[in-house]
Design an enzyme around this catalytic site. Structure first.
Site, PDB file in Angstrom:
ATOM      1  N   GLN B  79       0.866  -1.118  -0.031  1.00  0.00           N
ATOM      2  CA  GLN B  79      -0.022   0.016  -0.084  1.00  0.00           C
ATOM      3  C   GLN B  79       0.856   1.270   0.049  1.00  0.00           C
ATOM      4  O   GLN B  79       2.041   1.127   0.072  1.00  0.00           O
ATOM      5  CB  GLN B  79      -0.860  -0.145   1.369  1.00  0.00           C
ATOM      6  CG  GLN B  79      -0.127  -0.366   2.632  1.00  0.00           C
ATOM      7  CD  GLN B  79      -1.115  -0.680   3.599  1.00  0.00           C
ATOM      8  OE1 GLN B  79      -2.222  -0.907   3.677  1.00  0.00           O
ATOM      9  NE2 GLN B  79      -0.453  -1.472   4.555  1.00  0.00           N
ATOM     10  N   GLN B 110      -8.365   2.677  19.577  1.00  0.00           N
ATOM     11  CA  GLN B 110      -7.641   1.577  20.113  1.00  0.00           C
ATOM     12  C   GLN B 110      -8.031   1.069  21.519  1.00  0.00           C
ATOM     13  O   GLN B 110      -8.029   0.042  21.901  1.00  0.00           O
ATOM     14  CB  GLN B 110      -5.961   2.449  20.530  1.00  0.00           C
ATOM     15  CG  GLN B 110      -5.701   3.281  19.379  1.00  0.00           C
ATOM     16  CD  GLN B 110      -4.744   2.574  18.193  1.00  0.00           C
ATOM     17  OE1 GLN B 110      -4.928   1.370  18.134  1.00  0.00           O
ATOM     18  NE2 GLN B 110      -4.090   3.520  17.539  1.00  0.00           N
ATOM     19  N   ASP B 134       0.584  -0.072  13.603  1.00  0.00           N
ATOM     20  CA  ASP B 134       1.245   1.070  14.412  1.00  0.00           C
ATOM     21  C   ASP B 134       1.321   1.037  16.026  1.00  0.00           C
ATOM     22  O   ASP B 134       1.963   1.808  16.360  1.00  0.00           O
ATOM     23  CB  ASP B 134      -0.054   2.190  14.263  1.00  0.00           C
ATOM     24  CG  ASP B 134      -1.842   1.696  14.791  1.00  0.00           C
ATOM     25  OD1 ASP B 134      -1.604   1.560  15.914  1.00  0.00           O
ATOM     26  OD2 ASP B 134      -2.385   1.600  13.936  1.00  0.00           O
ATOM     27  N   ASP B 185       1.707 -12.546   6.922  1.00  0.00           N
ATOM     28  CA  ASP B 185       0.212 -12.821   6.402  1.00  0.00           C
ATOM     29  C   ASP B 185      -0.828 -13.335   7.497  1.00  0.00           C
ATOM     30  O   ASP B 185      -0.128 -14.321   8.130  1.00  0.00           O
ATOM     31  CB  ASP B 185      -0.103 -13.684   5.214  1.00  0.00           C
ATOM     32  CG  ASP B 185      -1.285 -13.905   4.897  1.00  0.00           C
ATOM     33  OD1 ASP B 185      -2.320 -13.033   5.239  1.00  0.00           O
ATOM     34  OD2 ASP B 185      -1.671 -14.974   4.249  1.00  0.00           O
ATOM     35  N   GLY B 186      -1.568 -12.587   8.271  1.00  0.00           N
ATOM     36  CA  GLY B 186      -2.222 -12.935   9.315  1.00  0.00           C
ATOM     37  C   GLY B 186      -2.952 -14.144   9.111  1.00  0.00           C
ATOM     38  O   GLY B 186      -3.118 -15.130   9.979  1.00  0.00           O
ATOM     39  N   ASP B 204      -7.273  -5.838  13.895  1.00  0.00           N
ATOM     40  CA  ASP B 204      -7.161  -4.359  13.955  1.00  0.00           C
ATOM     41  C   ASP B 204      -6.859  -4.103  12.375  1.00  0.00           C
ATOM     42  O   ASP B 204      -5.703  -3.809  11.956  1.00  0.00           O
ATOM     43  CB  ASP B 204      -6.229  -3.732  14.847  1.00  0.00           C
ATOM     44  CG  ASP B 204      -5.929  -2.344  14.622  1.00  0.00           C
ATOM     45  OD1 ASP B 204      -6.898  -1.593  13.667  1.00  0.00           O
ATOM     46  OD2 ASP B 204      -5.062  -1.675  14.893  1.00  0.00           O
ATOM     47  N   SER B 205      -7.884  -4.298  11.506  1.00  0.00           N
ATOM     48  CA  SER B 205      -7.608  -4.225  10.167  1.00  0.00           C
ATOM     49  C   SER B 205      -7.886  -2.865   9.155  1.00  0.00           C
ATOM     50  O   SER B 205      -8.854  -2.377   9.904  1.00  0.00           O
ATOM     51  CB  SER B 205      -8.331  -5.564   9.530  1.00  0.00           C
ATOM     52  OG  SER B 205      -9.696  -5.219   9.496  1.00  0.00           O
ATOM     53  N   SER B 206      -7.710  -2.808   8.170  1.00  0.00           N
ATOM     54  CA  SER B 206      -8.066  -1.705   7.449  1.00  0.00           C
ATOM     55  C   SER B 206      -9.401  -2.077   6.797  1.00  0.00           C
ATOM     56  O   SER B 206     -10.016  -3.197   6.947  1.00  0.00           O
ATOM     57  CB  SER B 206      -7.000  -1.246   6.304  1.00  0.00           C
ATOM     58  OG  SER B 206      -6.547  -2.386   5.726  1.00  0.00           O
ATOM     59  N   TYR B 273     -12.887   8.922  11.053  1.00  0.00           N
ATOM     60  CA  TYR B 273     -13.433   7.922  10.343  1.00  0.00           C
ATOM     61  C   TYR B 273     -14.735   8.281   9.645  1.00  0.00           C
ATOM     62  O   TYR B 273     -15.587   9.003  10.130  1.00  0.00           O
ATOM     63  CB  TYR B 273     -13.499   6.498  11.317  1.00  0.00           C
ATOM     64  CG  TYR B 273     -12.122   5.871  11.726  1.00  0.00           C
ATOM     65  CD1 TYR B 273     -11.161   6.187  11.175  1.00  0.00           C
ATOM     66  CD2 TYR B 273     -12.447   4.802  12.553  1.00  0.00           C
ATOM     67  CE1 TYR B 273     -10.007   5.569  11.587  1.00  0.00           C
ATOM     68  CE2 TYR B 273     -11.013   4.144  12.843  1.00  0.00           C
ATOM     69  CZ  TYR B 273      -9.956   4.773  12.488  1.00  0.00           C
ATOM     70  OH  TYR B 273      -8.681   3.919  12.874  1.00  0.00           O
TER      71      TYR B 273
END
EC number: 2.5.1.16
Lengths: 340, 340
Positions: B79, B110, B134, B185-186, B204-206, B273
């Site tokens: 990305q 968070q 992060d 990779d999760g 905690d994904s996009s 968001y």
């Protein structure tokens, strides 16, 4: 009216096409098959054909909506009034450059500002709305079968007329025979109200710059308290915990001095309001105690209003109680100032 | 660390000057004393010098932040990564054009995504974080004294490096000796985890376009369930009730099939968001029942973590319970799909 129930959070979201993903999204510069919508001069635009909400009340950020068509623009004695058709939030009412309501999310604001106070007291009978010229709060007050009399004092007739023309599902509130519309200054109106007249006063104002400024000041709160019966309640628009803690702090301090019952802050989500939230001050006068957090007059248990106004889209008794739970950063400030 | 506690909702808001009010607000076109900040090509801008978040995930609307300075721009294998200094939200991390965190409001996301699951079970000991590069979720997990082991699997090392460089108060989570960072990779990581390893998994994904897509699909949820102990819990980022009810509906249906304990949806406010809210799916595996709405392991009752990480800014036990109260339009859809 049944279709109205479909709008909350249920507009279809366009599924992304493969070529649009992964960061290569291009700005949509045009509307209406190639021609950018022409915006009036008083309307900020940061993308041609988009409306952007820019204000010193929320510096450094702006929310923008894509405009399909400008439906109305006018200048009243008090403010600029614009209505446009947006591409994904339905019709939008803008006063002095600030979004007041969109068809898609107005339910959250109107239902919460109305039912938070009215569901906190038994059998509200007389209700006063200050501001609220779009009629949405009236629509929600009208759901309460116990209510006998609804006065509304809106300063700007243009807002009422525009709402009746472009937002029939909101302005429907004016059609209830219990409603009396007074066009005029809410501050002056309240001063003339005999002591103890109302069970509830709802202050549906715009931000404290412009025509609504006085509605955030102590003399106004004192007039509200006087107009309420003992144990009566007020609910007033009270800005965003993320953006305006210093304004909220002032309001809480003023309310604590004026209202001898309880003083509380609640909040809700409204996507098209700055920071995505809006708060409410809920206070009661001396008299029968009001525990705002525990609704005793549940409107969602009574189905009689659904035939006329459709089902509630946002409010329920659980979210009523939840609205009073504050993030720690706000809780600390507000509860210390609200304590007796 | 104490200064960090100042940022939530407490940035000073510029008081409007008289000449700025009543609709005549001019667009601030310039930053840095007259020179508009030059933005990288991959960064959408609708006002010169402002960053705008435009995506097919939320068509027809865009939130914009004024940019003081671009601090970093890079392209990883996965990305585009950008960090900029905004004028009113502190530093901002942007992945593929979408805001991931700002210093001003990261606390809400968070703290909620972490403490909603960890405060719902007694004595969490082993925790897995998927994504979360992060470090903010790690910071919050580390507040729990009962935790012995924290694994994190983040696919993009650039996110970790950038956070350590620009967001020290967020990346501080990596400094805890209980943390082991796995870059990879999760989905693959989870497949290799022995059955029943973790008490809690936090995803905690996009958004579900781009590298995080698989994290919203049923095989992934099945791997999570397998990696959890009986009565273990998962909390996964689950989009906005205002924008993505169809995605949420799919997630709820998938989770209901996979998780044999309880399946719940909670939400919170995050101003930067889209639509101002973000939701979470909270599920438990078969075993000791988990009543997510009633936290039994209150982190706000334990002060030992404050010395290292500062006070909680957003989370408290009341807002934990409140987060599970949904607006009627969402409640109807979600509860019907989540019911056993």
């Amino acid at each position: 009216m049944a279709e109205a129930a479909q709008s909350a959070g249920e507009l279809p979201v366009k599924r992304p096409r493969e070529e649009e993903v992964n960061g290569a999204v291009s700005v949509e510069m045009e509307v209406n098959n190639g021609a950018a919508a022409e915006l009036p001069e008083c309307m900020s635009s940061v993308i041609p054909g988009w409306f952007s909400e820019i204000s010193p009340m929320w510096p450094g950020e702006a929310h923008s909506l894509k405009v399909e068509k400008i439906l109305y623009q006018g200048k009243s004695d008090y403010q600029n009034v614009i209505v446009f058709q947006s591409s994904t939030y339905g019709k939008v009412l803008v006063l002095d450059g600030v979004i007041q309501l969109t068809e898609r999310d107005e339910c959250a604001y109107q239902e919460m500002i109305t039912h938070l106070p009215l569901c906190s007291i038994p059998n509200p009978r007389k209700v006063l709305v200050i501001g609220g010229g779009d009629g949405g709060v009236l629509r929600e007050v009208s759901r309460h079968a116990s209510v006998e009399k609804i006065d509304i004092c809106e300063i700007d007739k243009m807002v009422v007329d525009v709402s009746k023309q472009f937002f029939p599902n909101v302005a429907v509130g004016f059609e209830d025979p219990r409603v009396t519309l007074h066009i005029g200054d809410g501050v002056a109106f309240l001063k003339a109200v005999p002591e103890g007249t109302y069970d509830a006063v709802i202050v549906d104002s715009s931000d404290p710059i412009g025509p609504a400024q006085e509605l955030f000041e102590k003399p106004f709160f004192a007039s509200v308290a006087k107009a309420l019966r003992p144990g009566g309640v007020v609910c007033t628009q009270a800005e965003s915990i993320w953006l305006h803690m210093h304004i909220i702090e002032d309001i809480v301090v003023n309310c604590r001095q004026v209202f001898k019952g309880s003083v509380n802050y609640a909040w809700t989500t409204v996507p098209t309001y700055p920071s995505g939230v809006i708060g409410f001050m809920l206070c009661s006068t001396e008299g029968p105690p009001v525990e705002f957090k525990n609704p005793i007059n549940p409107i969602d248990a009574d189905e009689s209003h659904v035939k006329t106004y459709g089902p509630l889209k946002f409010y329920n008794s659980e979210i009523h109680s939840a609205a009073f739970c504050l993030p720690s950063f706000a809780k600390k400030v507000i509860e210390s100032k609200a304590a007796k």
